[in-house]
Structure formats: structure tokens, C-alpha cells
Write an enzyme that holds these catalytic residues in place. Structure first.
Site, PDB file in Angstrom:
ATOM      1  N   ASN A  14      41.395  -1.869  -7.609  1.00  0.00           N
ATOM      2  CA  ASN A  14      40.905  -0.957  -8.639  1.00  0.00           C
ATOM      3  C   ASN A  14      41.897  -0.702  -9.767  1.00  0.00           C
ATOM      4  O   ASN A  14      41.495  -0.325 -10.870  1.00  0.00           O
ATOM      5  CB  ASN A  14      40.542   0.373  -7.968  1.00  0.00           C
ATOM      6  CG  ASN A  14      40.297   1.480  -8.953  1.00  0.00           C
ATOM      7  OD1 ASN A  14      39.307   1.480  -9.675  1.00  0.00           O
ATOM      8  ND2 ASN A  14      41.229   2.435  -9.015  1.00  0.00           N
ATOM      9  N   LYS A  16      38.576  -7.739 -18.499  1.00  0.00           N
ATOM     10  CA  LYS A  16      37.508  -7.445 -17.544  1.00  0.00           C
ATOM     11  C   LYS A  16      36.549  -8.629 -17.391  1.00  0.00           C
ATOM     12  O   LYS A  16      35.957  -8.827 -16.321  1.00  0.00           O
ATOM     13  CB  LYS A  16      36.754  -6.183 -17.968  1.00  0.00           C
ATOM     14  CG  LYS A  16      37.585  -4.917 -17.802  1.00  0.00           C
ATOM     15  CD  LYS A  16      38.072  -4.741 -16.359  1.00  0.00           C
ATOM     16  CE  LYS A  16      38.813  -3.443 -16.147  1.00  0.00           C
ATOM     17  NZ  LYS A  16      39.263  -3.266 -14.750  1.00  0.00           N
ATOM     18  N   TYR A  39      40.784  -5.526 -23.873  1.00  0.00           N
ATOM     19  CA  TYR A  39      40.273  -4.962 -22.626  1.00  0.00           C
ATOM     20  C   TYR A  39      39.073  -5.755 -22.126  1.00  0.00           C
ATOM     21  O   TYR A  39      38.970  -6.074 -20.932  1.00  0.00           O
ATOM     22  CB  TYR A  39      39.883  -3.501 -22.859  1.00  0.00           C
ATOM     23  CG  TYR A  39      39.309  -2.810 -21.643  1.00  0.00           C
ATOM     24  CD1 TYR A  39      40.109  -2.487 -20.553  1.00  0.00           C
ATOM     25  CD2 TYR A  39      37.954  -2.470 -21.592  1.00  0.00           C
ATOM     26  CE1 TYR A  39      39.576  -1.850 -19.440  1.00  0.00           C
ATOM     27  CE2 TYR A  39      37.418  -1.828 -20.484  1.00  0.00           C
ATOM     28  CZ  TYR A  39      38.237  -1.525 -19.412  1.00  0.00           C
ATOM     29  OH  TYR A  39      37.708  -0.904 -18.313  1.00  0.00           O
ATOM     30  N   SER A  48      33.960  -3.839 -15.293  1.00  0.00           N
ATOM     31  CA  SER A  48      33.456  -2.892 -16.294  1.00  0.00           C
ATOM     32  C   SER A  48      32.236  -3.504 -16.956  1.00  0.00           C
ATOM     33  O   SER A  48      32.068  -4.735 -16.952  1.00  0.00           O
ATOM     34  CB  SER A  48      34.535  -2.629 -17.353  1.00  0.00           C
ATOM     35  OG  SER A  48      34.014  -1.922 -18.456  1.00  0.00           O
ATOM     36  N   VAL A  57      50.928  -3.319  -8.972  1.00  0.00           N
ATOM     37  CA  VAL A  57      50.194  -4.504  -8.505  1.00  0.00           C
ATOM     38  C   VAL A  57      50.539  -5.754  -9.306  1.00  0.00           C
ATOM     39  O   VAL A  57      50.304  -6.875  -8.831  1.00  0.00           O
ATOM     40  CB  VAL A  57      48.674  -4.267  -8.550  1.00  0.00           C
ATOM     41  CG1 VAL A  57      48.272  -3.165  -7.591  1.00  0.00           C
ATOM     42  CG2 VAL A  57      48.184  -3.966  -9.975  1.00  0.00           C
ATOM     43  N   SER A 111      32.231  -3.705 -19.842  1.00  0.00           N
ATOM     44  CA  SER A 111      32.958  -4.452 -20.867  1.00  0.00           C
ATOM     45  C   SER A 111      33.283  -5.869 -20.408  1.00  0.00           C
ATOM     46  O   SER A 111      33.694  -6.700 -21.222  1.00  0.00           O
ATOM     47  CB  SER A 111      34.252  -3.726 -21.241  1.00  0.00           C
ATOM     48  OG  SER A 111      33.983  -2.450 -21.765  1.00  0.00           O
TER      49      SER A 111
END
Length: 257
Positions: free
Chosen positions: A88, A156, A152, A139, A62, A141
């Protein structure tokens, strides 16, 4: 329930975990499902459980320029329309941010952020035609900080804000945009973590629902957000986290009386 009979859904990152569980759930509810991962053989294993007439596999990354246009075009060529994008695909990492190398930073932002941007942008023209919707995997997160996961969490957080902004921008076009925000979910990505008893106990202490999530738990939330039952819901980042984000972080005082 057959809420998606005659509808077509793209699920990126659908070879395992949340993506696989959600692709199977959409198929159970009658959808044409487009599976995607960087490894076609992994998707072929998932497709064994699906009706060949209602399944398409599009291998690819992607984060690569042009891929999002290709998967949308092939979807419409095969099934005639696009009704739902479940964006996703993602990766995770942890560790001291000061020690992150350039390659790790580039990979995280490319897949978790650019991949979402590309997919949403290039799915929009077709979703506008069908009054469709987008669900992104963010998330918990992306709602608050995490120890040792700055990179990360940053990626997100970008998804969380993307969903809100696109919902505002595309609502007048009849396209809804939402996200699911899982916490610890038993997938290939978290394999091995559940063997750490101390870590699992720390999760259990925070979870109101005293078990980790399974992919089916996230799939249920995604399919709800994609359905007409959620027709007046947009711009939402829905925690599917067993109650972790309901806490303000303070300890359970009942344990210290």
C-alpha cells in the site's frame, strides 16, 4: 467475521489513511498484522489499538534495496508464515510535468513502482507456500489520465499492469494478485483538499455515491480480495471510487433540460 484467524498479513504504509484503516480491519478479523512505515512512532500509535501478541512493527522504506527481504523474513520469524501482502505504501504529487525535477521523478518511481516490485517479488516465495495473495494499492489514476498528474498517473499505471502480469505468472503457483483503485479518499494525504469547496463540488458532480471515500471503504474491498470469498478472483484492478470510473466523462444531461 473472523476470516483471517491464524493468518498473517503485511500492510506497508500502515501508519495512516488507507493502510491504517486496513490494518485495523485485518486485526478485527483475527489476523496477525505487520505494520510498516518510515517512522516507527507513527506505527506505534496504530499498534495501541491492536493486540501486542498479534502485532509486529517493521520500520523502513519499501524503496530501499533489501528492506522487502527483511520485512518478509522478520514476519515469518515472528509468526511462522505469510498469507497476505497489502502493498500500500505510496506518495502523490501534482503539477505541470515539464516542471518536475529529477528528485521528484526518482522519489515517485522509487516508492510507487520499485517499492511494489520489491515487496511483491520478495513476498512471493512465502505466499507460494501458503497459497496466499497480494493486494496492491493502485488508483483510478492508474486506469485513466489525470490533468496535471502525469507522474503520479504513470506510477499507478505501472502498478495496474504489474498486477495483471503477476496474476498471469503466479496463478499456477496458487498466488492471487489484485489491486484496489481508489479515487478521492479522506486521508492525511488529501488533508486540506476537502476545504476547497469548488474542488469538492466537482467531485460530487462526478460521484454516483455522493460522498468521498473513507479508509474503511477501501479496507472492506482489500479484505474481501484477500479472503477466500475472492478465491477465484485474480488480475483485477477493482475501482473503489464511488462510481467515478463508471462514467465516460460526459456531463449529466439531466441537468441541462
Amino acid at each position: 467475521m473472523q476470516r483471517f484467524t491464524g493468518k498473517t498479513v503485511i500492510v506497508t504504509g500502515s501508519s495512516s489513511g488507507i493502510g491504517q484503516g486496513t490494518a485495523l480491519r485485518f486485526a478485527e478479523e483475527g489476523a496477525n498484522v505487520v505494520l510498516n512505515s518510515r517512522n516507527r512512532k507513527d506505527c506505534e500509535k496504530v499498534a495501541q489499538d491492536l493486540d501486542e501478541m498479534h502485532t509486529l512493527i517493521v520500520e523502513g522504506d519499501v524503496s530501499e534495496k533489501g528492506f522487502s527481504q527483511d520485512i518478509v523474513a522478520r514476519t515469518v520469524e515472528r509468526f511462522g508464515a505469510l498469507d497476505v501482502l497489502f502493498s500500500n505504501a505510496g506518495i502523490a504529487s501534482s503539477g505541470p510535468f515539464a516542471e518536475e525535477d529529477d528528485e521528484t521523478i526518482d522519489d515517485m518511481l522509487a516508492i510507487n513502482v520499485k517499492g511494489m516490485l520489491y515487496m511483491c517479488r520478495d513476498a512471493f516465495p512465502e505466499l507460494k507456500k501458503t497459497g496466499g495473495s497480494i493486494i496492491c494499492t493502485s488508483s483510478v489514476s492508474g486506469l485513466g489520465g489525470d490533468y496535471g498528474q502525469a507522474l503520479y498517473t504513470a506510477s499507478k499505471g505501472a502498478v495496474t499492469q504489474l498486477v495483471r502480469s503477476l496474476a498471469l505468472e503466479w496463478g499456477r503457483d496458487g498466488v492471487r494478485v489484485n489491486a484496489v483503485d481508489p479515487s478521492f479518499t479522506k486521508t492525511d494525504m488529501t488533508e486540506g483538499m476537502d476545504a476547497n469547496e469548488e474542488l469538492m463540488q466537482a467531485f460530487m458532480d462526478r460521484l454516483a455515491i455522493k460522498r468521498p471515500a473513507e479508509p474503511r471503504d477501501i479496507a472492506g474491498a482489500v479484505t474481501f480480495l484477500a479472503s477466500e470469498d475472492a478465491g477465484y478472483i485474480t488480475g483485477v484492478n477493482l475501482p473503489v471510487d464511488g462510481g467515478i470510473s463508471a462514467s465516460n466523462g460526459q456531463p449529466d444531461f439531466r441537468l441541462y433540460k
